[in-house]
Design an enzyme around this catalytic site. Structure first.
Site, PDB file in Angstrom:
ATOM      1  N   LYS A  78       0.832  -1.207   0.000  1.00 30.16           N
ATOM      2  CA  LYS A  78       0.000   0.000   0.000  1.00 30.16           C
ATOM      3  C   LYS A  78       0.869   1.261   0.000  1.00 30.16           C
ATOM      4  CE  LYS A  78      -2.275  -1.323   3.672  1.00 30.16           C
ATOM      5  NZ  LYS A  78      -1.729  -2.700   3.787  1.00 30.16           N
ATOM      6  N   THR A  79       1.894   1.293   0.846  1.00 34.29           N
ATOM      7  CA  THR A  79       2.784   2.453   0.881  1.00 34.29           C
ATOM      8  C   THR A  79       3.536   2.590  -0.434  1.00 34.29           C
ATOM      9  OG1 THR A  79       3.065   2.261   3.280  1.00 34.29           O
ATOM     10  CG2 THR A  79       4.729   3.523   2.091  1.00 34.29           C
ATOM     11  N   ASP A 123      -1.235   6.940   6.195  1.00 31.15           N
ATOM     12  CA  ASP A 123      -1.221   5.522   6.535  1.00 31.15           C
ATOM     13  C   ASP A 123      -2.086   5.292   7.777  1.00 31.15           C
ATOM     14  OD1 ASP A 123      -0.560   2.897   6.322  1.00 31.15           O
ATOM     15  OD2 ASP A 123       1.460   3.085   7.150  1.00 31.15           O
ATOM     16  N   THR A 172      -5.476  -1.187   7.024  1.00 32.37           N
ATOM     17  CA  THR A 172      -5.523  -2.640   7.139  1.00 32.37           C
ATOM     18  C   THR A 172      -6.871  -3.098   7.672  1.00 32.37           C
ATOM     19  OG1 THR A 172      -4.544  -2.486   9.352  1.00 32.37           O
ATOM     20  CG2 THR A 172      -3.033  -2.823   7.504  1.00 32.37           C
ATOM     21  N   ARG A 231       6.586  -8.280   1.652  1.00 35.41           N
ATOM     22  CA  ARG A 231       7.488  -7.782   2.708  1.00 35.41           C
ATOM     23  C   ARG A 231       8.211  -8.956   3.385  1.00 35.41           C
ATOM     24  NH1 ARG A 231       4.518  -4.028   6.339  1.00 35.41           N
ATOM     25  NH2 ARG A 231       5.327  -2.417   4.926  1.00 35.41           N
TER      26      ARG A 231
END
Length: 356
Positions: A78-79, A123, A172, A231
């Site tokens: 997302k980032t 975020d 999230t 990640r």
């Protein structure tokens, strides 16, 4: 994207190599592996196509695109997508987070300093304080913020016009986002877990950026243990690189990969020490359950929230754990994975467990 190398212990303080959350010490490492353009981004084909249309249409009109919301589990990009959006628009990017904005004044200071066309990335937007959230409603819809000057009966509200900008929110937990805020996003994209072949491509590209020669079998092994999360895949790749550098001959082959992941206690299904401890307690102490979450957490010596947010989602998704009205229960796959035989009828005396 920077091609600079990374220190071997750049994220060694991360509590678990399978934790999808990003620990502060590893963010520099992650930044070096992030793609910068949409055509470099692996996976999430539907979201990429939708984003491409939105961005191309906005560029064709010469206007800022609509506000965008990206939702999905942590570690899926997302980032990275927020940074790509700004890069595709050739616009500055301002980064903040919901927990960092505790007062409306904090948000007003950020909004009043935005330039035309700038992208504001928030975020964990579901954790915005309520006063800031209400201010954001007006700013997103009318490009205006009301600044309160003075205190008490003498306070005056001064409307301040803002230049057009784009909010990119990430969450999230989309279900916690209030409907009025969610409705102000013109584009909502949901990121799903990655397929193994997509993770193999992520790992391959990351190895190239790290200037490492990753054998194909090693890439397949890493991707199969990465829990569908880029990640985690990149973190495991760096840990394999560390093992090969310190204990091996420097080659990132299948043997080095298996040995490195053995050291970090990640098994062939991507389960780590805590995952196996939860399944071991559930099958061994409680004969497969059902058992309450708090009791299960005490049995493994962890906080209830840790078990619920870090362990349960993956175990449920992979069919190891069942959430029932009476508590958590072990699925047949859990007994098989631990090398145990399930009691007849799903209950009975707990079998004796060895060391994992």
């Amino acid at each position: 994207m920077s091609h600079e190398d990374l220190a071997p212990d750049d994220d060694a303080s991360s509590p678990s190599v399978t934790n999808p959350e990003s620990a502060p010490p590893e963010r520099t490492a992650e930044a070096a592996l992030r793609p910068r353009r949409l055509d470099e981004f692996v996976g999430q084909q539907v979201v990429r196509e939708q984003l491409s249309l939105v961005l191309d249409a906005a560029a064709g009109r010469g206007r800022s695109p609509e506000h965008m919301l990206l939702s999905g589990p942590p570690g899926l990009g997302k980032t990275t997508l927020a940074m790509i959006i700004a890069a595709e628009l050739a616009a500055p990017l301002r980064i903040t987070s919901g927990p960092a904005i505790q007062h409306a004044g904090d948000l007003a200071a950020i909004l009043s300093s935005l330039d035309e066309g700038e992208v504001l990335f928030i975020d964990e937007i579901h954790r915005l304080a309520r006063p800031a959230e209400e201010m954001l409603y007006i700013a997103m819809e009318d490009f205006r913020v009301d600044v309160v000057v003075g205190k008490g009966v003498g306070a005056t509200s001064i409307p301040l016009d803002l230049p057009p900008f784009t909010v990119v929110g990430a969450t999230t937990r989309a279900g916690l986002l209030p409907a009025p805020l969610r409705d102000r996003f013109g584009f909502i994209g949901h990121l799903d877990f990655y397929a193994p072949e997509e993770l193999r491509e992520v790992v391959r590209r990351s190895a190239v950026r790290l200037e490492e020669d990753l054998e194909e079998e090693a890439g397949i092994e890493i991707s199969s243990r990465s829990r569908g999360t880029p990640r985690i895949a990149n973190r495991l790749l760096r840990r394999v690189r560390d093992w090969a550098q310190v204990k091996g001959d420097g080659r990132l082959d299948l043997s080095a990969t298996k040995e490195a992941l053995r050291v970090y206690e990640v098994d062939d299904r991507g389960l780590d020490r805590l995952d196996r401890a939860v399944l071991g307690a559930l099958c061994g102490r409680f004969a497969g359950g059902p058992v309450g979450l708090s009791t299960l957490a005490v049995a493994v010596g962890e906080e209830t929230e840790t078990v619920e947010t870090m362990v349960e989602p993956y175990l449920v998704r992979e069919g190891f754990l069942l959430r029932t009205p009476r508590g958590r229960a072990a699925a047949p796959a859990a007994w098989t994975h631990l090398g145990l035989e399930a009691p007849e009828g799903g209950g009975g005396i707990a079998p004796t467990l060895g060391r994992f």
